[in-house]
Design a protein around this motif. Structure first.
Motif, PDB file in Angstrom:
ATOM      1  N   GLY A   1     -17.431  24.004 -35.017  1.00  0.00           N
ATOM      2  CA  GLY A   1     -18.405  23.823 -33.958  1.00  0.00           C
ATOM      3  C   GLY A   1     -19.717  23.231 -34.410  1.00  0.00           C
ATOM      4  N   ARG A   2     -19.772  22.723 -35.676  1.00  0.00           N
ATOM      5  CA  ARG A   2     -21.010  22.151 -36.173  1.00  0.00           C
ATOM      6  C   ARG A   2     -20.933  20.639 -36.167  1.00  0.00           C
ATOM      7  N   ARG A   3     -21.441  20.023 -37.224  1.00  0.00           N
ATOM      8  CA  ARG A   3     -21.500  18.573 -37.270  1.00  0.00           C
ATOM      9  C   ARG A   3     -20.124  17.974 -37.492  1.00  0.00           C
ATOM     10  N   VAL A   4     -19.997  16.703 -37.184  1.00  0.00           N
ATOM     11  CA  VAL A   4     -18.732  15.996 -37.375  1.00  0.00           C
ATOM     12  C   VAL A   4     -18.560  15.707 -38.857  1.00  0.00           C
ATOM     13  N   ARG A   5     -17.372  16.022 -39.353  1.00  0.00           N
ATOM     14  CA  ARG A   5     -17.061  15.715 -40.731  1.00  0.00           C
ATOM     15  C   ARG A   5     -15.818  14.852 -40.774  1.00  0.00           C
ATOM     16  N   LEU A   6     -15.671  14.153 -41.861  1.00  0.00           N
ATOM     17  CA  LEU A   6     -14.499  13.312 -42.029  1.00  0.00           C
ATOM     18  C   LEU A   6     -13.512  14.012 -42.924  1.00  0.00           C
ATOM     19  N   SER A   7     -12.237  14.075 -42.468  1.00  0.00           N
ATOM     20  CA  SER A   7     -11.236  14.673 -43.314  1.00  0.00           C
ATOM     21  C   SER A   7     -10.270  13.605 -43.750  1.00  0.00           C
ATOM     22  N   GLU A   8     -10.101  13.509 -45.073  1.00  0.00           N
ATOM     23  CA  GLU A   8      -9.263  12.457 -45.620  1.00  0.00           C
ATOM     24  C   GLU A   8      -7.821  12.909 -45.678  1.00  0.00           C
ATOM     25  N   GLU A   9      -6.936  12.102 -45.127  1.00  0.00           N
ATOM     26  CA  GLU A   9      -5.522  12.428 -45.120  1.00  0.00           C
ATOM     27  C   GLU A   9      -4.715  11.334 -45.800  1.00  0.00           C
ATOM     28  N   LEU A  10      -5.414  10.557 -46.619  1.00  0.00           N
ATOM     29  CA  LEU A  10      -4.727   9.470 -47.308  1.00  0.00           C
ATOM     30  C   LEU A  10      -3.965   9.999 -48.501  1.00  0.00           C
ATOM     31  N   PRO A  11      -2.718   9.564 -48.726  1.00  0.00           N
ATOM     32  CA  PRO A  11      -1.970  10.000 -49.885  1.00  0.00           C
ATOM     33  C   PRO A  11      -2.461   9.316 -51.149  1.00  0.00           C
ATOM     34  N   GLY A  12      -2.138   9.935 -52.291  1.00  0.00           N
ATOM     35  CA  GLY A  12      -2.370   9.301 -53.575  1.00  0.00           C
ATOM     36  C   GLY A  12      -3.820   9.056 -53.891  1.00  0.00           C
ATOM     37  N   ARG A  13      -4.688  10.092 -53.774  1.00  0.00           N
ATOM     38  CA  ARG A  13      -6.099   9.929 -54.114  1.00  0.00           C
ATOM     39  C   ARG A  13      -6.254   9.606 -55.587  1.00  0.00           C
ATOM     40  N   ARG A  14      -5.416  10.156 -56.423  1.00  0.00           N
ATOM     41  CA  ARG A  14      -5.590   9.993 -57.854  1.00  0.00           C
ATOM     42  C   ARG A  14      -4.580   9.023 -58.434  1.00  0.00           C
ATOM     43  N   MET A  15      -4.907   8.513 -59.603  1.00  0.00           N
ATOM     44  CA  MET A  15      -4.045   7.552 -60.264  1.00  0.00           C
ATOM     45  C   MET A  15      -3.209   8.260 -61.339  1.00  0.00           C
ATOM     46  N   THR A  16      -2.594   7.496 -62.253  1.00  0.00           N
ATOM     47  CA  THR A  16      -1.740   8.087 -63.278  1.00  0.00           C
ATOM     48  C   THR A  16      -2.502   8.880 -64.359  1.00  0.00           C
ATOM     49  N   ALA A  17      -2.025   9.576 -65.551  1.00  0.00           N
ATOM     50  CA  ALA A  17      -2.737  10.751 -66.084  1.00  0.00           C
ATOM     51  C   ALA A  17      -3.494  10.626 -67.400  1.00  0.00           C
ATOM     52  N   LEU A  18      -4.784  10.911 -67.346  1.00  0.00           N
ATOM     53  CA  LEU A  18      -5.592  10.940 -68.557  1.00  0.00           C
ATOM     54  C   LEU A  18      -5.683  12.384 -69.014  1.00  0.00           C
ATOM     55  N   ARG A  19      -5.329  12.656 -70.236  1.00  0.00           N
ATOM     56  CA  ARG A  19      -5.282  14.024 -70.721  1.00  0.00           C
ATOM     57  C   ARG A  19      -6.526  14.434 -71.499  1.00  0.00           C
TER      58      ARG A  19
ATOM     59  N   GLU B   1      -3.743   5.942 -67.262  1.00  0.00           N
ATOM     60  CA  GLU B   1      -4.608   7.104 -67.330  1.00  0.00           C
ATOM     61  C   GLU B   1      -5.061   7.482 -65.926  1.00  0.00           C
ATOM     62  N   GLU B   2      -5.231   8.769 -65.712  1.00  0.00           N
ATOM     63  CA  GLU B   2      -5.731   9.219 -64.412  1.00  0.00           C
ATOM     64  C   GLU B   2      -7.242   9.110 -64.399  1.00  0.00           C
ATOM     65  N   ILE B   3      -7.739   8.283 -63.525  1.00  0.00           N
ATOM     66  CA  ILE B   3      -9.180   8.123 -63.379  1.00  0.00           C
ATOM     67  C   ILE B   3      -9.518   8.238 -61.898  1.00  0.00           C
ATOM     68  N   ASP B   4     -10.286   9.236 -61.548  1.00  0.00           N
ATOM     69  CA  ASP B   4     -10.696   9.387 -60.163  1.00  0.00           C
ATOM     70  C   ASP B   4     -11.588   8.208 -59.797  1.00  0.00           C
ATOM     71  N   PRO B   5     -11.295   7.508 -58.717  1.00  0.00           N
ATOM     72  CA  PRO B   5     -12.104   6.323 -58.354  1.00  0.00           C
ATOM     73  C   PRO B   5     -13.565   6.631 -58.109  1.00  0.00           C
ATOM     74  N   SER B   6     -13.901   7.884 -57.822  1.00  0.00           N
ATOM     75  CA  SER B   6     -15.298   8.206 -57.536  1.00  0.00           C
ATOM     76  C   SER B   6     -16.178   8.211 -58.780  1.00  0.00           C
ATOM     77  N   VAL B   7     -15.609   7.933 -59.976  1.00  0.00           N
ATOM     78  CA  VAL B   7     -16.480   7.752 -61.142  1.00  0.00           C
ATOM     79  C   VAL B   7     -17.287   6.465 -60.991  1.00  0.00           C
ATOM     80  N   PHE B   8     -16.838   5.572 -60.122  1.00  0.00           N
ATOM     81  CA  PHE B   8     -17.559   4.320 -59.862  1.00  0.00           C
ATOM     82  C   PHE B   8     -18.438   4.482 -58.629  1.00  0.00           C
ATOM     83  N   ASP B   9     -19.663   3.981 -58.705  1.00  0.00           N
ATOM     84  CA  ASP B   9     -20.543   3.944 -57.541  1.00  0.00           C
ATOM     85  C   ASP B   9     -20.295   2.644 -56.781  1.00  0.00           C
TER      86      ASP B   9
END
Length: 233
Positions: free
Chosen positions: A203-221, A143-151
């Protein structure tokens, strides 16, 4: 650059005319959209009705607008409504995480997963090391579960060092579950995984840009839904 403002759609009308049904949807793929303001990439949505019409709205609209509600036949005031929404939300988020861990537990015969569930039940969060262990095997449930559901715990110096001590692949797996504030903190400590670049935006504050592949897992419908008509504990 001006910040995007989210306003009510014209057909919504007066929010006071809408009422909560106490049904909540937890979309662990973060692909839902708000029926009030149109915001997308939403995890939690709440059902509201006006006559025969129903919409699912985002947490921001649920907390910002004076939507009515009743419980056990009694009309609630605004503070009571928001307390009820908050309680139901907290319980649903906790249940979603517990169910995901239990699904892994049912497939993987590993005492470490048992310990992770016990730890989560006690803390309602995961330490960086436990999160890395869980995320490494979570795809097996199919199932696709975004890891950010966990704190993830990073406030203490011990948890920060724990994150920094993870191997590169483990830090990369946990990184998507961190909030933007947590990512900035970890990057400032030199713990950001390779592929995450710090850059100045507009030109504002420093932000982090994520360039990591595969943020998400396999698929929950289907998203988990909670129809809550019971009293708040």
């Amino acid at each position: 650059m001006p910040r995007t403002r989210h306003t009510l759609r014209e057909d919504v009308g007066n929010p006071k005319e809408w009422s909560f049904t106490w049904a909540i949807a937890d979309d662990v793929t973060f692909s839902s959209q708000c029926g009030f303001c149109g915001r997308s990439q939403i995890r939690l949505t709440y059902e509201v009705v006006r006559g025969p019409a129903s919409l699912w709205i985002c947490p921001l609209c649920a907390s910002r607008h004076p939507i009515s509600a009743t419980l056990d036949g009694r009309r609630l005031d605004i503070r009571e409504v928001r307390d009820q929404v908050h309680g139901l939300t907290a319980r649903l988020k906790q249940r979603t995480c517990q169910e995901a861990i239990r699904k892994v537990q049912a497939i993987v015969n590993d005492p470490a997963i048992d310990e992770i569930l016990v730890y989560f039940d006690r803390n309602l969060q995961l330490s960086p090391e436990r999160a890395a262990r869980l995320f490494a095997v979570l795809p097996i449930i199919g199932e696709e579960i975004d890891p950010s559901v966990f704190d993830i715990q990073t406030r203490s110096a011990a948890h920060q060092e724990e994150f920094g001590a993870l191997e590169e692949a483990a830090r990369a797996a946990v990184w998507p579950a961190l909030t933007s504030v947590q990512r900035r903190r970890m990057a400032a400590l030199g713990f950001a995984p390779a592929g995450v670049a710090s850059r100045r935006s507009e030109g504002r504050r420093v932000r982090l840009s994520e360039e990591l592949p595969g943020r998400r897992m396999t698929a929950l419908r289907q998203s988990a839904r909670l129809k809550a008509t019971q009293k708040t504990c």
